[in-house]
Every structure is written in structure tokens, then in C-alpha cells.
Design a protein around this motif. Structure first.
Motif, PDB file in Angstrom:
ATOM      1  N   ARG A   6      15.678 -18.663  53.547  1.00 30.78           N
ATOM      2  CA  ARG A   6      15.888 -18.711  55.003  1.00 30.78           C
ATOM      3  C   ARG A   6      16.352 -20.097  55.439  1.00 30.78           C
ATOM      4  O   ARG A   6      17.167 -20.231  56.357  1.00 30.78           O
ATOM      5  CB  ARG A   6      14.601 -18.315  55.737  1.00 30.78           C
ATOM      6  N   GLU A   7      15.833 -21.140  54.769  1.00 29.24           N
ATOM      7  CA  GLU A   7      16.305 -22.499  55.057  1.00 29.24           C
ATOM      8  C   GLU A   7      17.792 -22.633  54.753  1.00 29.24           C
ATOM      9  O   GLU A   7      18.563 -23.172  55.560  1.00 29.24           O
ATOM     10  CB  GLU A   7      15.521 -23.512  54.220  1.00 29.24           C
ATOM     11  N   VAL A  17      21.911 -24.371  45.381  1.00 27.70           N
ATOM     12  CA  VAL A  17      22.359 -23.840  46.679  1.00 27.70           C
ATOM     13  C   VAL A  17      23.189 -22.580  46.465  1.00 27.70           C
ATOM     14  O   VAL A  17      23.004 -21.558  47.136  1.00 27.70           O
ATOM     15  CB  VAL A  17      23.179 -24.886  47.462  1.00 27.70           C
ATOM     16  N   LYS A  18      24.126 -22.640  45.522  1.00 31.17           N
ATOM     17  CA  LYS A  18      24.970 -21.475  45.243  1.00 31.17           C
ATOM     18  C   LYS A  18      24.133 -20.268  44.830  1.00 31.17           C
ATOM     19  O   LYS A  18      24.412 -19.136  45.228  1.00 31.17           O
ATOM     20  CB  LYS A  18      25.981 -21.812  44.142  1.00 31.17           C
ATOM     21  N   HIS A  19      23.100 -20.546  44.028  1.00 34.70           N
ATOM     22  CA  HIS A  19      22.215 -19.456  43.607  1.00 34.70           C
ATOM     23  C   HIS A  19      21.513 -18.837  44.809  1.00 34.70           C
ATOM     24  O   HIS A  19      21.461 -17.605  44.939  1.00 34.70           O
ATOM     25  CB  HIS A  19      21.185 -19.986  42.615  1.00 34.70           C
ATOM     26  N   HIS A  20      20.983 -19.678  45.703  1.00 34.42           N
ATOM     27  CA  HIS A  20      20.289 -19.160  46.882  1.00 34.42           C
ATOM     28  C   HIS A  20      21.245 -18.383  47.783  1.00 34.42           C
ATOM     29  O   HIS A  20      20.876 -17.328  48.324  1.00 34.42           O
ATOM     30  CB  HIS A  20      19.652 -20.308  47.663  1.00 34.42           C
ATOM     31  N   VAL A  21      22.457 -18.880  47.958  1.00 32.59           N
ATOM     32  CA  VAL A  21      23.433 -18.182  48.806  1.00 32.59           C
ATOM     33  C   VAL A  21      23.752 -16.816  48.212  1.00 32.59           C
ATOM     34  O   VAL A  21      23.824 -15.806  48.927  1.00 32.59           O
ATOM     35  CB  VAL A  21      24.724 -19.019  48.961  1.00 32.59           C
ATOM     36  N   HIS A  22      23.923 -16.775  46.897  1.00 29.27           N
ATOM     37  CA  HIS A  22      24.191 -15.503  46.226  1.00 29.27           C
ATOM     38  C   HIS A  22      23.054 -14.518  46.469  1.00 29.27           C
ATOM     39  O   HIS A  22      23.289 -13.334  46.767  1.00 29.27           O
ATOM     40  CB  HIS A  22      24.378 -15.745  44.731  1.00 29.27           C
ATOM     41  N   ARG A  23      21.808 -14.998  46.335  1.00 28.84           N
ATOM     42  CA  ARG A  23      20.654 -14.120  46.560  1.00 28.84           C
ATOM     43  C   ARG A  23      20.567 -13.662  48.004  1.00 28.84           C
ATOM     44  O   ARG A  23      20.238 -12.502  48.279  1.00 28.84           O
ATOM     45  CB  ARG A  23      19.369 -14.874  46.172  1.00 28.84           C
ATOM     46  N   VAL A  24      20.888 -14.540  48.936  1.00 33.28           N
ATOM     47  CA  VAL A  24      20.864 -14.182  50.357  1.00 33.28           C
ATOM     48  C   VAL A  24      21.880 -13.077  50.646  1.00 33.28           C
ATOM     49  O   VAL A  24      21.574 -12.081  51.319  1.00 33.28           O
ATOM     50  CB  VAL A  24      21.148 -15.415  51.238  1.00 33.28           C
ATOM     51  N   LEU A  25      23.086 -13.232  50.147  1.00 28.90           N
ATOM     52  CA  LEU A  25      24.127 -12.225  50.372  1.00 28.90           C
ATOM     53  C   LEU A  25      23.708 -10.876  49.786  1.00 28.90           C
ATOM     54  O   LEU A  25      23.906  -9.821  50.411  1.00 28.90           O
ATOM     55  CB  LEU A  25      25.452 -12.679  49.748  1.00 28.90           C
ATOM     56  N   PHE A  26      23.129 -10.922  48.584  1.00 29.33           N
ATOM     57  CA  PHE A  26      22.683  -9.685  47.944  1.00 29.33           C
ATOM     58  C   PHE A  26      21.592  -8.997  48.760  1.00 29.33           C
ATOM     59  O   PHE A  26      21.655  -7.788  49.021  1.00 29.33           O
ATOM     60  CB  PHE A  26      22.184  -9.982  46.526  1.00 29.33           C
ATOM     61  N   LYS A  27      20.588  -9.769  49.150  1.00 30.87           N
ATOM     62  CA  LYS A  27      19.461  -9.175  49.870  1.00 30.87           C
ATOM     63  C   LYS A  27      19.857  -8.626  51.232  1.00 30.87           C
ATOM     64  O   LYS A  27      19.285  -7.639  51.706  1.00 30.87           O
ATOM     65  CB  LYS A  27      18.342 -10.206  50.019  1.00 30.87           C
TER      66      LYS A  27
END
Length: 219
Positions: free
Chosen positions: A167-168, A193-203
Motif C-alpha cells: 500500500r505504501e 520496488v518492481k517486485h512490489h509493483v508487480h504484486r500490486v498489479l496482480f492483486k
């Protein structure tokens, strides 16, 4: 406890190129010797600070990353997000929910617990080569429950399934920050950061950053 079935020393599949990554020189040397004596002929060891510049990483099949120091998650994420991605095994992992999930979210495809023996580590490597996960029944149950709670909603309208860190990151994405700017703001690597963005888009069930930002703003 790891799976009870053991792989015989004479039953190795195609021998992989293995990289051992740890901040502790003594541990790197010990693992290199232990794996070589158990049938792995191509084992190289590096400190985390040397991984990015290493040509050997480009040729590796499997990378073992020690989790005893904070930068380990960034190292796992950076290796797992290479093209093509590397198979990363985290070792020295406590079999508790937080430690296992942090490694899995960073991109690790397997783990070796803190009490793992050299023979058990060898078994983990062989099983990962076969696209199998070695874990205790308890960890398997935790993983399935976590996947159930984080699965994307059918209409993709909520951010409730995101972790606090995700969320951050999404908040910064909604402000229009680049990955580099987000990394500086959160004091993490660009790869993380790229990993978190990828997970955010997926979720969230979206494919573009602007769509995720719109979801964050409730548009």
C-alpha cells in the motif's frame, strides 16, 4: 521438518551451476565444500555486495541466498526478476509465517530451514530442479491460507488484500513517482520496488500503473 524422502547421492539430475550468497565468509566456504562433496561440481560463492557485478550469476542455474542479514530480501528480488529469472533458494529460514512469506514474496522458489543439514539442503536443491517445493505440512497450510486471503477479488475493486508495504508503494505510484524515486523514499532497492509493483498489479487485477493508481484514489 523437511520431506522424509531423500535423494541418493548417485541420483542427481542434470548438475546445476550453483551460486552461494552469504555475508559470512566462513559459511560460504563451508557450503561450497559441503555441496561439492555431495555431487555438485560447479559451486561458486559470493558476498551479497559482489553479486550484481558477477558474470557467474548470468550462468547460474540456482542461487542460494542466506537470510541472516536485511539486504537478503533485496538480493532475492533482484535475482528472481532477472531475464530469464534465476531459481533462488533462501537458506537459514525460520519456519514461521513472516520469514517464509517474505522470502516467497521476494521471489524465492524454495527454502532451507535453520536446522537444515547438508544432505537436506542437497535434497532441496534437487527438488527445486524438478519444480517441487520442500516444506513442512504446517508451512504448506500457511501458504495456502495466505494465498486464499490475498487472491484478487473478482471485480478488482479493493486494496484490502495488499500488504502494508504494497500500500505504501501504491501510494507513491498514485503520486506519479518513478521506481527510482519510490526506492529512495522507502530506502529499498529498485528491484524490490518492481517486485512490489508487480504484486500490486496482480492483486488488483490490472495491467498498468495508472489503473492501480486510479484504484488507490477510488476512481
Amino acid at each position: 521438518m523437511l520431506a522424509s524422502r531423500r535423494v541418493r547421492h548417485d541420483s542427481l539430475p542434470d548438475t546445476p551451476r550453483i551460486i552461494v550468497v552469504s555475508s559470512l565468509r566462513l559459511l560460504r566456504d563451508a557450503l561450497q565444500l559441503a555441496l561439492t562433496s555431495r555431487g555438485f561440481g560447479d559451486v561458486t560463492a559470493f558476498a551479497p555486495t559482489d553479486v550484481a557485478a558477477s558474470v557467474a550469476i548470468q550462468l547460474a542455474s540456482i542461487v542460494l541466498v542466506g537470510v541472516g542479514h536485511p539486504p537478503c530480501v533485496d538480493v532475492i528480488a533482484s535475482l528472481a526478476q532477472r531475464d530469464p529469472p534465476l531459481r533462488v533458494i533462501a537458506f537459514g529460514v525460520e519456519e514461521v509465517q513472516r520469514d517464509v512469506f517474505v522470502c516467497a514474496e521476494a521471489g524465492a522458489v524454495g527454502y532451507a530451514r535453520c536446522e537444515c543439514t547438508a544432505d537436506e539442503l542437497r535434497d532441496v536443491i534437487v527438488r527445486v530442479q524438478r519444480d517441487e517445493l520442500v516444506c513442512s505440512p504446517r508451512v504448506a497450510s500457511l501458504l495456502f491460507r495466505e494465498l486464499g486471503t490475498r487472491a484478487p477479488s473478482t471485480d478488482g475493486t479493493t486494496t484490502a488484500q495488499l500488504t502494508v508495504r504494497e500500500r505504501e508503494v501504491l501510494g507513491h505510484v498514485a503520486r506519479g513517482l518513478s521506481n527510482q524515486q519510490i526506492a529512495s523514499a522507502l530506502n529499498i532497492s529498485v528491484a524490490t520496488v518492481k517486485h512490489h509493483v508487480h504484486r500490486v498489479l496482480f492483486k488488483l487485477g490490472v495491467h498498468r500503473r495508472w489503473a492501480a493508481a486510479a484504484r488507490f484514489r477510488g476512481e
